[in-house]
Motif scaffolding. Structure first.
Motif, PDB file in Angstrom:
ATOM      1  N   LEU A   1       0.796  -1.167  -0.017  1.00  0.00           N
ATOM      2  CA  LEU A   1       0.082   0.030  -0.271  1.00  0.00           C
ATOM      3  C   LEU A   1       0.848   1.182  -0.049  1.00  0.00           C
ATOM      4  N   GLY A   2       2.057   1.143   0.154  1.00  0.00           N
ATOM      5  CA  GLY A   2       3.096   2.347   0.318  1.00  0.00           C
ATOM      6  C   GLY A   2       4.265   1.666   0.458  1.00  0.00           C
ATOM      7  N   LEU A   3       5.197   2.922   0.988  1.00  0.00           N
ATOM      8  CA  LEU A   3       6.563   2.570   1.206  1.00  0.00           C
ATOM      9  C   LEU A   3       6.932   2.772   2.651  1.00  0.00           C
ATOM     10  N   PHE A   4       7.723   1.937   3.202  1.00  0.00           N
ATOM     11  CA  PHE A   4       8.375   2.307   4.600  1.00  0.00           C
ATOM     12  C   PHE A   4       9.568   2.747   4.552  1.00  0.00           C
ATOM     13  N   PHE A   5       9.974   3.737   5.223  1.00  0.00           N
ATOM     14  CA  PHE A   5      11.246   4.476   5.802  1.00  0.00           C
ATOM     15  C   PHE A   5      11.597   4.121   6.895  1.00  0.00           C
ATOM     16  N   ILE A   6      12.675   3.624   7.066  1.00  0.00           N
ATOM     17  CA  ILE A   6      13.386   3.364   8.502  1.00  0.00           C
ATOM     18  C   ILE A   6      14.014   4.685   9.177  1.00  0.00           C
ATOM     19  N   GLN A   7      13.473   5.179   9.964  1.00  0.00           N
ATOM     20  CA  GLN A   7      13.934   6.320  10.472  1.00  0.00           C
ATOM     21  C   GLN A   7      14.993   5.957  11.528  1.00  0.00           C
ATOM     22  N   LYS A   8      14.884   4.929  12.204  1.00  0.00           N
ATOM     23  CA  LYS A   8      15.784   4.549  12.995  1.00  0.00           C
ATOM     24  C   LYS A   8      15.607   3.111  13.649  1.00  0.00           C
ATOM     25  N   GLY A   9      16.583   2.447  13.654  1.00  0.00           N
ATOM     26  CA  GLY A   9      16.691   0.780  13.903  1.00  0.00           C
ATOM     27  C   GLY A   9      17.275   0.034  12.667  1.00  0.00           C
ATOM     28  N   LYS A  10      16.758  -1.202  12.987  1.00  0.00           N
ATOM     29  CA  LYS A  10      17.449  -2.295  11.931  1.00  0.00           C
ATOM     30  C   LYS A  10      16.505  -3.160  11.620  1.00  0.00           C
ATOM     31  N   ALA A  11      16.375  -3.806  10.405  1.00  0.00           N
ATOM     32  CA  ALA A  11      15.429  -4.877  10.187  1.00  0.00           C
ATOM     33  C   ALA A  11      15.765  -5.760   9.314  1.00  0.00           C
ATOM     34  N   LYS A  12      15.323  -7.108   9.175  1.00  0.00           N
ATOM     35  CA  LYS A  12      15.581  -8.065   8.396  1.00  0.00           C
ATOM     36  C   LYS A  12      14.548  -8.226   7.222  1.00  0.00           C
ATOM     37  N   VAL A  13      14.853  -8.252   6.005  1.00  0.00           N
ATOM     38  CA  VAL A  13      13.849  -8.596   5.060  1.00  0.00           C
ATOM     39  C   VAL A  13      13.780 -10.092   4.463  1.00  0.00           C
ATOM     40  N   ILE A  14      12.771 -10.720   4.961  1.00  0.00           N
ATOM     41  CA  ILE A  14      12.869 -12.335   4.679  1.00  0.00           C
ATOM     42  C   ILE A  14      11.946 -12.687   3.762  1.00  0.00           C
ATOM     43  N   SER A  15      12.100 -13.884   3.323  1.00  0.00           N
ATOM     44  CA  SER A  15      11.280 -14.718   2.290  1.00  0.00           C
ATOM     45  C   SER A  15      11.248 -16.292   2.955  1.00  0.00           C
ATOM     46  N   SER A  16       9.976 -16.597   2.851  1.00  0.00           N
ATOM     47  CA  SER A  16       9.936 -18.022   3.338  1.00  0.00           C
ATOM     48  C   SER A  16       9.704 -18.946   2.401  1.00  0.00           C
ATOM     49  N   GLY A  17      10.437 -20.194   2.488  1.00  0.00           N
ATOM     50  CA  GLY A  17      10.581 -21.133   1.673  1.00  0.00           C
ATOM     51  C   GLY A  17       9.616 -22.397   2.026  1.00  0.00           C
TER      52      GLY A  17
END
Lengths: 238, 238
Positions: free
Chosen positions: A56-72
């Motif tokens: 629905l839109g775009l996320f901007f990380i203002q502060k912090g860390k994240a992992k982008v994942i994909s399930s198999g």
DNA sequence: CGCGTCCTTGAACCGCGTCAAGCCAGGTGG
DNA sequence: CCACCTGGCTTGACGCGGTTCAAGGACGCG
């Protein structure tokens, strides 16, 4: 998810300097987006975006860390990339399409969400913004293509070295050592594309060889140069 | 490389309908770019971009097919992606940086080259162009991230099915069967991220199972549905 | 006809994933 | 306060899948 009041986090009060909006939008648009965006705080392990949801839109990380994942298959998870402050999650796909990739906060993170309509208007009126975002995706694409090769050709030892080094390149801005890797074994093995047992074995090797140090289950890179030599034949792009 | 005269291939005479420039630039810019671009014809196996060279601009594939490759250790090559008419080669990196990936024509191809300065101006004055290119990269990034997972989690059988299907999705626009795969064993195995021997074995399996047919060493997909079932658990994005 | 290239098939080895057991630290409850 | 449990990490043993090595076939070309 803790949704904070919209007004409390206006862009003009935001201290982040890496934000694409603040860097490349006109003042007029910064104010507009400031009113329309939603800023949320995610705790560790909270989902920022769910696999399979519509974008629905775009996320901007203002502060912090994240992992982008994909399930198999069979509960396996692949960590596709890691993100930090200033990064973007949720590529804009073809309109309204489902996004096959999820994102999870690795630590308490502040994330701004801008809906598709608003960001589209911003793109049309701020060519520099669109250009920089294009460059951002282009750079991410290069990194991603590099990782395809890594996954296809590296052995486990090389994959672990590569995973450690990519954390280092991303998060160790000041390039100081020892540098603490802030991922648990599961995430690190999902990033390397191997299982936790193999990861453990290789980490023990690296420890013996003096490339890393491990205390209280926390991994620190102590010898970045020697680690780099392991992946050198592949000409890694970070 | 056969460099054709600049004027002979003006954009206004070009029949291609997928070109980003023609679709999203103002007439004024189409004329400008038409004058400044260079159009070249590459024969099969000719290099369009060399690994390690500096990126001086963007290549647009006007007609033909190419493979984007990245070399690893011991002469191994990874086919990172395949391209067709309308695709772009040479992501714009940070200014003047070396491009760690090469591109080779798979058949006689006509390719337009636009230098960095010209394309930058076009970006600044044609927001729709920049936006569409951003979306293009974003889409490619999704595909690329999906391929990371494939490489990490699939077994050889699944990788081969995946490679065949990705060719099909890209090149078999009309979705008609049997569909001929126009890659030799080496390229196909480099795309799948396995060796030629394994590829041969798996292809023989698929042949026995009636998923593909092979005549004169040419592979045709005959049963796309059954082939898709093999990769189904991974939720592939093409 | 002989040679080279590409493809196929077989056989042997070994790296990696899986299964299983043990270790350690932190948390909980008796 | 200690006993127990739980979850994350480590290490070992084993078997399978895939890579490697090697030989042979199919085809095109000089």
């Amino acid at each position: 998810m803790i949704k904070s009041g919209v007004n409390k986090h206006g862009c003009n009060n935001c201290l982040t300097t890496d934000c694409f909006i603040k860097q490349y939008c006109s003042d007029e648009y910064i104010t507009l987006i400031s009113d329309l965006k939603e800023t949320s705080i995610y705790r560790e392990n909270q989902h920022i975006a769910h696999e399979g949801n519509v974008v629905l839109g775009l996320f901007f990380i203002q502060k912090g860390k994240a992992k982008v994942i994909s399930s198999g298959l069979g509960g396996k998870t692949q960590v596709v990339r890691l993100t930090k402050q200033g990064d973007i999650i949720g590529h804009r796909g073809y309109g309204g399409e489902k996004y096959p990739i999820g994102a999870v906060a690795l630590e308490e993170s502040t994330v701004c969400f801008i809906d598709n309509d608003t960001i589209y208007k911003a793109f049309m009126d701020n060519p520099k913004l669109t250009y920089e975002l294009m460059m951002y995706y282009s750079k991410e694409l290069r990194k991603s293509e590099s990782k395809i090769k890594s996954q296809a050709q590296m052995n486990v030892r090389e994959k672990v070295a590569d995973a450690l080094l990519s954390c280092n390149t991303l998060y160790n801005c000041k390039n100081t050592y020892p540098f603490l890797i802030q991922l648990n074994r599961q995430d690190l093995s999902d990033l390397a594309g191997i299982n936790t047992e193999q990861l453990s074995r290789i980490l023990s090797e690296f420890k013996k060889e003096g490339l890393i140090s491990v205390s209280k289950n926390e991994i620190s890179i102590t010898n970045q140069k020697s680690l780099s030599k392991i992946t050198a034949p592949f000409g890694i792009v970070e």
